[in-house]
Design a protein around this motif. Structure first.
Motif, PDB file in Angstrom:
ATOM      1  N   HIS A  87     -22.465-100.218  54.379  1.00  0.00           N
ATOM      2  CA  HIS A  87     -22.997 -98.977  54.935  1.00  0.00           C
ATOM      3  C   HIS A  87     -23.359 -97.964  53.846  1.00  0.00           C
ATOM      4  CE1 HIS A  87     -21.332-100.646  58.653  1.00  0.00           C
ATOM      5  NE2 HIS A  87     -22.060 -99.767  59.304  1.00  0.00           N
ATOM      6  N   GLY A  88     -23.344 -98.401  52.596  1.00  0.00           N
ATOM      7  CA  GLY A  88     -23.766 -97.527  51.499  1.00  0.00           C
ATOM      8  C   GLY A  88     -22.802 -96.410  51.174  1.00  0.00           C
ATOM      9  N   VAL A  89     -21.515 -96.602  51.485  1.00  0.00           N
ATOM     10  CA  VAL A  89     -20.508 -95.566  51.230  1.00  0.00           C
ATOM     11  C   VAL A  89     -19.768 -95.881  49.925  1.00  0.00           C
ATOM     12  CG1 VAL A  89     -18.442 -94.402  52.086  1.00  0.00           C
ATOM     13  CG2 VAL A  89     -20.199 -95.181  53.687  1.00  0.00           C
ATOM     14  N   PRO A  90     -19.830 -95.008  48.933  1.00  0.00           N
ATOM     15  CA  PRO A  90     -19.084 -95.238  47.691  1.00  0.00           C
ATOM     16  C   PRO A  90     -17.588 -95.330  47.967  1.00  0.00           C
ATOM     17  CG  PRO A  90     -20.688 -93.452  47.411  1.00  0.00           C
ATOM     18  CD  PRO A  90     -20.622 -93.766  48.881  1.00  0.00           C
ATOM     19  N   LEU A  91     -16.893 -96.159  47.196  1.00  0.00           N
ATOM     20  CA  LEU A  91     -15.467 -96.361  47.429  1.00  0.00           C
ATOM     21  C   LEU A  91     -14.622 -95.199  46.926  1.00  0.00           C
ATOM     22  CD1 LEU A  91     -15.087-100.152  46.498  1.00  0.00           C
ATOM     23  CD2 LEU A  91     -15.615 -99.101  48.714  1.00  0.00           C
ATOM     24  N   PHE A  92     -15.094 -94.472  45.908  1.00  0.00           N
ATOM     25  CA  PHE A  92     -14.317 -93.347  45.360  1.00  0.00           C
ATOM     26  C   PHE A  92     -14.279 -92.229  46.397  1.00  0.00           C
ATOM     27  CE2 PHE A  92     -13.975 -89.535  42.543  1.00  0.00           C
ATOM     28  CZ  PHE A  92     -12.719 -89.804  42.046  1.00  0.00           C
ATOM     29  N   PRO A  93     -13.094 -91.899  46.937  1.00  0.00           N
ATOM     30  CA  PRO A  93     -13.035 -91.016  48.104  1.00  0.00           C
ATOM     31  C   PRO A  93     -13.104 -89.526  47.788  1.00  0.00           C
ATOM     32  CG  PRO A  93     -10.832 -91.782  47.571  1.00  0.00           C
ATOM     33  CD  PRO A  93     -11.767 -92.472  46.610  1.00  0.00           C
ATOM     34  N   PHE A  94     -13.104 -89.160  46.503  1.00  0.00           N
ATOM     35  CA  PHE A  94     -13.100 -87.741  46.157  1.00  0.00           C
ATOM     36  C   PHE A  94     -14.495 -87.204  45.821  1.00  0.00           C
ATOM     37  CE2 PHE A  94      -8.679 -88.729  45.779  1.00  0.00           C
ATOM     38  CZ  PHE A  94      -8.006 -87.543  46.023  1.00  0.00           C
ATOM     39  N   GLY A  95     -15.453 -88.066  45.514  1.00  0.00           N
ATOM     40  CA  GLY A  95     -16.768 -87.604  45.100  1.00  0.00           C
ATOM     41  C   GLY A  95     -17.607 -87.089  46.256  1.00  0.00           C
ATOM     42  N   ASP A  96     -18.544 -86.201  45.948  1.00  0.00           N
ATOM     43  CA  ASP A  96     -19.436 -85.678  46.973  1.00  0.00           C
ATOM     44  C   ASP A  96     -20.262 -86.793  47.601  1.00  0.00           C
ATOM     45  OD1 ASP A  96     -18.549 -83.122  46.454  1.00  0.00           O
ATOM     46  OD2 ASP A  96     -20.202 -82.625  45.094  1.00  0.00           O
ATOM     47  N   GLU A  97     -20.546 -87.852  46.822  1.00  0.00           N
ATOM     48  CA  GLU A  97     -21.378 -88.928  47.335  1.00  0.00           C
ATOM     49  C   GLU A  97     -20.754 -89.597  48.552  1.00  0.00           C
ATOM     50  OE1 GLU A  97     -20.460 -88.533  44.248  1.00  0.00           O
ATOM     51  OE2 GLU A  97     -22.291 -88.318  43.034  1.00  0.00           O
ATOM     52  N   ALA A  98     -19.419 -89.760  48.553  1.00  0.00           N
ATOM     53  CA  ALA A  98     -18.758 -90.383  49.696  1.00  0.00           C
ATOM     54  C   ALA A  98     -18.894 -89.518  50.945  1.00  0.00           C
ATOM     55  CB  ALA A  98     -17.284 -90.636  49.381  1.00  0.00           C
ATOM     56  N   PHE A  99     -18.737 -88.204  50.798  1.00  0.00           N
ATOM     57  CA  PHE A  99     -18.842 -87.313  51.954  1.00  0.00           C
ATOM     58  C   PHE A  99     -20.274 -87.303  52.499  1.00  0.00           C
ATOM     59  CE2 PHE A  99     -14.941 -85.925  50.048  1.00  0.00           C
ATOM     60  CZ  PHE A  99     -14.177 -85.476  51.107  1.00  0.00           C
ATOM     61  N   GLU A 100     -21.253 -87.291  51.598  1.00  0.00           N
ATOM     62  CA  GLU A 100     -22.651 -87.305  52.052  1.00  0.00           C
ATOM     63  C   GLU A 100     -22.981 -88.624  52.757  1.00  0.00           C
ATOM     64  OE1 GLU A 100     -24.780 -84.778  52.029  1.00  0.00           O
ATOM     65  OE2 GLU A 100     -23.107 -83.582  51.263  1.00  0.00           O
ATOM     66  N   ALA A 101     -22.449 -89.733  52.233  1.00  0.00           N
ATOM     67  CA  ALA A 101     -22.707 -91.035  52.851  1.00  0.00           C
ATOM     68  C   ALA A 101     -22.084 -91.120  54.237  1.00  0.00           C
ATOM     69  CB  ALA A 101     -22.183 -92.150  51.964  1.00  0.00           C
ATOM     70  N   LEU A 102     -20.911 -90.512  54.424  1.00  0.00           N
ATOM     71  CA  LEU A 102     -20.285 -90.516  55.749  1.00  0.00           C
ATOM     72  C   LEU A 102     -21.102 -89.699  56.746  1.00  0.00           C
ATOM     73  CD1 LEU A 102     -16.461 -90.211  54.945  1.00  0.00           C
ATOM     74  CD2 LEU A 102     -17.745 -92.241  55.641  1.00  0.00           C
ATOM     75  N   LYS A 103     -21.673 -88.582  56.277  1.00  0.00           N
ATOM     76  CA  LYS A 103     -22.504 -87.771  57.171  1.00  0.00           C
ATOM     77  C   LYS A 103     -23.700 -88.564  57.703  1.00  0.00           C
ATOM     78  CE  LYS A 103     -21.706 -83.221  55.063  1.00  0.00           C
ATOM     79  NZ  LYS A 103     -22.391 -82.118  54.320  1.00  0.00           N
ATOM     80  N   ALA A 104     -24.162 -89.530  56.898  1.00  0.00           N
ATOM     81  CA  ALA A 104     -25.360 -90.288  57.262  1.00  0.00           C
ATOM     82  C   ALA A 104     -25.077 -91.405  58.259  1.00  0.00           C
ATOM     83  CB  ALA A 104     -26.004 -90.877  56.004  1.00  0.00           C
ATOM     84  N   GLN A 105     -23.819 -91.666  58.580  1.00  0.00           N
ATOM     85  CA  GLN A 105     -23.479 -92.739  59.520  1.00  0.00           C
ATOM     86  C   GLN A 105     -23.738 -92.296  60.961  1.00  0.00           C
ATOM     87  OE1 GLN A 105     -22.744 -95.660  58.028  1.00  0.00           O
ATOM     88  NE2 GLN A 105     -22.992 -94.440  56.135  1.00  0.00           N
ATOM     89  N   THR A 106     -23.951 -93.254  61.818  1.00  0.00           N
ATOM     90  CA  THR A 106     -24.184 -92.938  63.226  1.00  0.00           C
ATOM     91  C   THR A 106     -22.891 -92.479  63.888  1.00  0.00           C
ATOM     92  OG1 THR A 106     -23.681 -95.172  64.013  1.00  0.00           O
ATOM     93  CG2 THR A 106     -25.949 -94.737  63.303  1.00  0.00           C
TER      94      THR A 106
END
Length: 354
Positions: free
Chosen positions: A151-170
């Motif tokens: 689902h394109g979610v980075p594994l590192f849970p503290f980075g902004d990229e993980a939060f942005e990737a979660l927002k993009a999920q259905t």
């Protein structure tokens, strides 16, 4: 066989004179913040880090380990020796501490934006190592690494990229992941009304590793360094109601080998500054010494620990045998045929900046 023990007699160094005496405990000068007791939400939790791990072998001995601990960096130098007449090709690994994002508490990460959150690096005979990184994500004890990657979610849970990737999920995906413990829904207002914010809930396990060859009948130097995870408390948590007491007092006495001499030194500094409460703040480093002894014999030929308290105005306390002062801020303990029976915990007290 030499072992890590509780000290017999503590020694205090206030920074006013040098001493060559051997200590059983080190409890040395550090000043620190706070005009009142520290609350639980004034604390940051440290991560326990450690050293390298070898695949279990009877062919390689650890002749020497030099461990340096400071508030700025942890450095470890190993002298391994291949005791056989054949080259040994094996894996050397550095397990990073497990991490999990917690919006309701603080965890001390030196870098909250990168997978290499400790800034780990290594060399063999002075040459930088090309290190591989393996990462696994777990939720409810199950491996969810591939699911997050798909689902394109980075594994590192503290980075902004993980939060942005979660927002993009259905919404359906997020509901499913919430039921499986991968995420939780954090509701708060950032200025445009209360909204849902999907937040990482998985645990990340990371290991840096590389293959290397230990030449037959030879010794080889392997070194690594990284930034420590420094826990802290805004105040002295083991001082309450005008005396050394409270929930953490007995625990700190055991964990850091605090004693009456150390506490008297804190009180002297408190009175000298005209304060009612010790004007310090705590910084804590936890280091894994009990790595399993996967080398030949299970013991370390010579183990040298050096702790740098950073400033002559700082106090530091930790448990070790035969400690001596070797510099204005540095202290050293050396053991031979060393087998660690406990992990190392270091408490620094630093001056309040007021």
């Amino acid at each position: 066989m030499a072992r890590w023990r509780q000290p017999f007699m503590p020694a205090i160094d206030t920074g006013h004179r040098e001493t060559a005496a051997m200590f059983r405990l080190i409890a040395l000068a550090v000043l620190v913040l706070a005009a009142g007791p520290a609350a639980a939400n004034d604390s940051i939790a440290e991560l326990k880090t450690g050293g390298l791990v070898l695949v279990r072998t009877d062919a390689i001995s650890m002749d020497r380990e030099d461990l340096f601990i400071s508030l700025d960096e942890i450095q470890v130098a190993y002298r391994f020796r291949n005791t056989t007449d054949a080259d040994v090709d094996t894996i050397v690994a550095f397990p990073m501490p497990e991490i999990q994002y917690n919006p309701y508490g603080d965890t001390a990460l030196p870098d909250t934006a990168n997978d290499n959150f400790l800034g780990f690096s290594a060399t063999v005979e002075g040459v930088p190592v090309d290190i591989a990184l393996e990462q696994k994500a777990y939720a409810a004890g199950l491996d969810v690494t591939d699911l997050l990657k798909r689902h394109g979610v980075p594994l590192f849970p503290f980075g902004d990229e993980a939060f942005e990737a979660l927002k993009a999920q259905t919404p359906a995906t997020l509901r499913d992941w919430e039921s499986r413990g991968l995420v939780f829904n954090d509701r708060y207002d950032v200025g445009d009304g209360v909204k849902d914010h999907p937040t990482p809930a998985w645990t990340l396990r990371s290991t840096y590793w590389w293959r290397m060859t230990f030449p037959a009948g030879r010794s080889i130097m392997v070194e690594h360094r990284y930034k420590p995870s420094i826990g802290g408390t805004a105040g002295v948590s083991f001082f309450q109601d005008g005396r050394f007491s409270g929930e953490t007092h007995a625990d700190y006495r055991e964990r850091y080998c605090l004693d009456e001499a150390f506490e008297r030194a804190i009180l002297r500094e408190t009175r000298a500054r005209g304060a009612d409460y010790p004007p310090f703040y705590e910084s804590r480093i936890a280091y894994v010494l009990k790595t399993g002894g996967n080398w030949a014999g299970g013991t370390i030929g010579t183990f040298r620990l050096t702790v740098d308290k950073g400033s002559t105005k700082n106090f530091v306390s930790f448990c070790a045998d035969t400690v001596r002062k070797v510099g204005p801020t540095t202290f050293e303990a050396t053991q031979t045929d060393f087998y660690p029976e406990r992990d190392l915990e270091v408490l620094f007290l630093r001056p309040a900046d007021y």
